[in-house]
Motif scaffolding. Structure first.
Motif, mmCIF file in Angstrom:
data_model
loop_
_atom_site.group_PDB
_atom_site.id
_atom_site.type_symbol
_atom_site.label_atom_id
_atom_site.label_comp_id
_atom_site.label_asym_id
_atom_site.label_seq_id
_atom_site.Cartn_x
_atom_site.Cartn_y
_atom_site.Cartn_z
ATOM 1 N N ALA A 1 3.608 3.993 -11.068
ATOM 2 C CA ALA A 1 2.330 3.282 -11.169
ATOM 3 C C ALA A 1 2.164 2.329 -9.991
ATOM 4 N N ASN A 2 3.248 1.669 -9.592
ATOM 5 C CA ASN A 2 3.217 0.778 -8.436
ATOM 6 C C ASN A 2 2.891 1.558 -7.167
ATOM 7 N N GLY A 3 3.465 2.739 -7.041
ATOM 8 C CA GLY A 3 3.179 3.575 -5.881
ATOM 9 C C GLY A 3 1.722 3.973 -5.809
ATOM 10 N N LEU A 4 1.157 4.382 -6.942
ATOM 11 C CA LEU A 4 -0.270 4.735 -6.974
ATOM 12 C C LEU A 4 -1.138 3.551 -6.577
ATOM 13 N N LEU A 5 -0.835 2.403 -7.142
ATOM 14 C CA LEU A 5 -1.587 1.190 -6.819
ATOM 15 C C LEU A 5 -1.448 0.845 -5.338
ATOM 16 N N SER A 6 -0.239 0.932 -4.822
ATOM 17 C CA SER A 6 -0.005 0.611 -3.416
ATOM 18 C C SER A 6 -0.727 1.577 -2.489
ATOM 19 N N MET A 7 -0.697 2.852 -2.817
ATOM 20 C CA MET A 7 -1.391 3.832 -1.973
ATOM 21 C C MET A 7 -2.899 3.555 -1.966
ATOM 22 N N GLY A 8 -3.440 3.195 -3.112
ATOM 23 C CA GLY A 8 -4.859 2.852 -3.185
ATOM 24 C C GLY A 8 -5.184 1.609 -2.376
ATOM 25 N N LEU A 9 -4.357 0.578 -2.516
ATOM 26 C CA LEU A 9 -4.572 -0.658 -1.756
ATOM 27 C C LEU A 9 -4.450 -0.419 -0.255
ATOM 28 N N MET A 10 -3.476 0.373 0.130
ATOM 29 C CA MET A 10 -3.272 0.624 1.552
ATOM 30 C C MET A 10 -4.389 1.494 2.136
ATOM 31 N N THR A 11 -4.900 2.424 1.348
ATOM 32 C CA THR A 11 -6.043 3.222 1.803
ATOM 33 C C THR A 11 -7.256 2.314 1.999
ATOM 34 N N ALA A 12 -7.481 1.414 1.051
ATOM 35 C CA ALA A 12 -8.594 0.467 1.181
ATOM 36 C C ALA A 12 -8.399 -0.415 2.408
ATOM 37 N N MET A 13 -7.163 -0.836 2.673
ATOM 38 C CA MET A 13 -6.881 -1.661 3.839
ATOM 39 C C MET A 13 -7.179 -0.895 5.118
ATOM 40 N N LEU A 14 -6.758 0.336 5.171
ATOM 41 C CA LEU A 14 -6.991 1.160 6.355
ATOM 42 C C LEU A 14 -8.483 1.319 6.623
ATOM 43 N N ILE A 15 -9.245 1.636 5.591
ATOM 44 C CA ILE A 15 -10.692 1.810 5.736
ATOM 45 C C ILE A 15 -11.355 0.501 6.147
ATOM 46 N N GLU A 16 -10.950 -0.604 5.538
ATOM 47 C CA GLU A 16 -11.546 -1.905 5.849
ATOM 48 C C GLU A 16 -11.281 -2.301 7.297
ATOM 49 N N VAL A 17 -10.081 -2.078 7.778
ATOM 50 C CA VAL A 17 -9.757 -2.418 9.167
ATOM 51 C C VAL A 17 -10.616 -1.600 10.123
ATOM 52 N N LEU A 18 -10.686 -0.303 9.897
ATOM 53 C CA LEU A 18 -11.484 0.554 10.777
ATOM 54 C C LEU A 18 -12.963 0.198 10.713
ATOM 55 N N LEU B 1 -6.485 2.530 14.672
ATOM 56 C CA LEU B 1 -6.156 3.480 13.602
ATOM 57 C C LEU B 1 -4.659 3.768 13.589
ATOM 58 N N SER B 2 -4.100 4.075 14.729
ATOM 59 C CA SER B 2 -2.674 4.407 14.816
ATOM 60 C C SER B 2 -1.796 3.239 14.382
ATOM 61 N N LEU B 3 -2.096 2.059 14.904
ATOM 62 C CA LEU B 3 -1.292 0.892 14.551
ATOM 63 C C LEU B 3 -1.445 0.510 13.078
ATOM 64 N N THR B 4 -2.642 0.673 12.550
ATOM 65 C CA THR B 4 -2.858 0.356 11.134
ATOM 66 C C THR B 4 -2.105 1.333 10.236
ATOM 67 N N VAL B 5 -2.078 2.604 10.609
ATOM 68 C CA VAL B 5 -1.322 3.583 9.828
ATOM 69 C C VAL B 5 0.164 3.221 9.823
ATOM 70 N N VAL B 6 0.693 2.831 10.982
ATOM 71 C CA VAL B 6 2.097 2.415 11.046
ATOM 72 C C VAL B 6 2.311 1.170 10.188
ATOM 73 N N TRP B 7 1.368 0.236 10.237
ATOM 74 C CA TRP B 7 1.434 -0.998 9.437
ATOM 75 C C TRP B 7 1.450 -0.649 7.939
ATOM 76 N N VAL B 8 0.576 0.269 7.545
ATOM 77 C CA VAL B 8 0.500 0.703 6.148
ATOM 78 C C VAL B 8 1.805 1.370 5.729
ATOM 79 N N LEU B 9 2.319 2.254 6.558
ATOM 80 C CA LEU B 9 3.589 2.915 6.235
ATOM 81 C C LEU B 9 4.718 1.901 6.102
ATOM 82 N N GLY B 10 4.715 0.901 6.960
ATOM 83 C CA GLY B 10 5.723 -0.148 6.856
ATOM 84 C C GLY B 10 5.610 -0.929 5.560
ATOM 85 N N THR B 11 4.397 -1.190 5.150
ATOM 86 C CA THR B 11 4.170 -1.922 3.904
ATOM 87 C C THR B 11 4.610 -1.101 2.698
ATOM 88 N N VAL B 12 4.277 0.171 2.689
ATOM 89 C CA VAL B 12 4.699 1.051 1.593
ATOM 90 C C VAL B 12 6.227 1.177 1.594
#
Length: 149
Positions: free
Chosen positions: A115-132, A50-61
């Motif tokens: 709009a890109n930010g909204l899309l990215s936040m949605g994609l990254m949330t989905a990524m976080l949930i999928e990884v966990l 969870l911690s590493l994925t959150v850092v990964w997501v923040l890096g991607t954003v």
């Protein structure tokens, strides 16, 4: 107007490509560490994932914000890189302070960045949930197999 739409679309596609590559790279890391992740104890490893994925997501954003910031700076919209990054971050997160605005000739890009930010936040949330979900289901399956034998 068409130039802004075309440029904004290209920037959105670029940030989605970056997000896709980041997700793919994370999947490779998870597959390489799968054996270790499936061994007991599970909960500390899940917390680590969870911690590493959150850092990964923040890096991607953050990478997406920088893509927009470099574009704003390259277009000469902002005089400093700091102003470009600040505006890109405020737009990307849809915070919208309004203390720095795009010139009228470029204002459509602000909406596209949001709009890109909204899309990215949605994609990254989905990524976080999928990884966990993936890691936790694998751990539960390993535990089930161990108790059956």
């Amino acid at each position: 107007m068409l130039i802004q739409i075309g440029l904004g679309t290209a920037l959105i596609l670029l940030t989605i490509l970056i997000a896709g590559l980041a997700f793919w790279a994370l999947e490779v890391v998870l597959n390489r560490t799968r054996g270790w992740l499936m061994q007991e104890p599970h909960r500390p490893k899940l917390a680590l994932v969870l911690s590493l994925t959150v850092v990964w997501v923040l890096g991607t954003v953050t990478a997406g914000v920088w893509v927009w910031a470099f574009a704003f700076r390259a277009l000469g919209i902002f005089v400093t890189m700091e102003a470009s990054v600040y505006f890109a971050l405020v737009a990307f997160t849809t915070l919208g302070f309004g203390d720095i605005l795009l010139p009228v000739d470029w204002r459509l890009l602000g909406g596209m960045a949001a709009a890109n930010g909204l899309l990215s936040m949605g994609l990254m949330t989905a990524m976080l949930i999928e990884v966990l979900r993936h890691v936790r289901l694998g751990q539960m399956e390993m535990r089930r197999k161990r108790t059956e034998t």
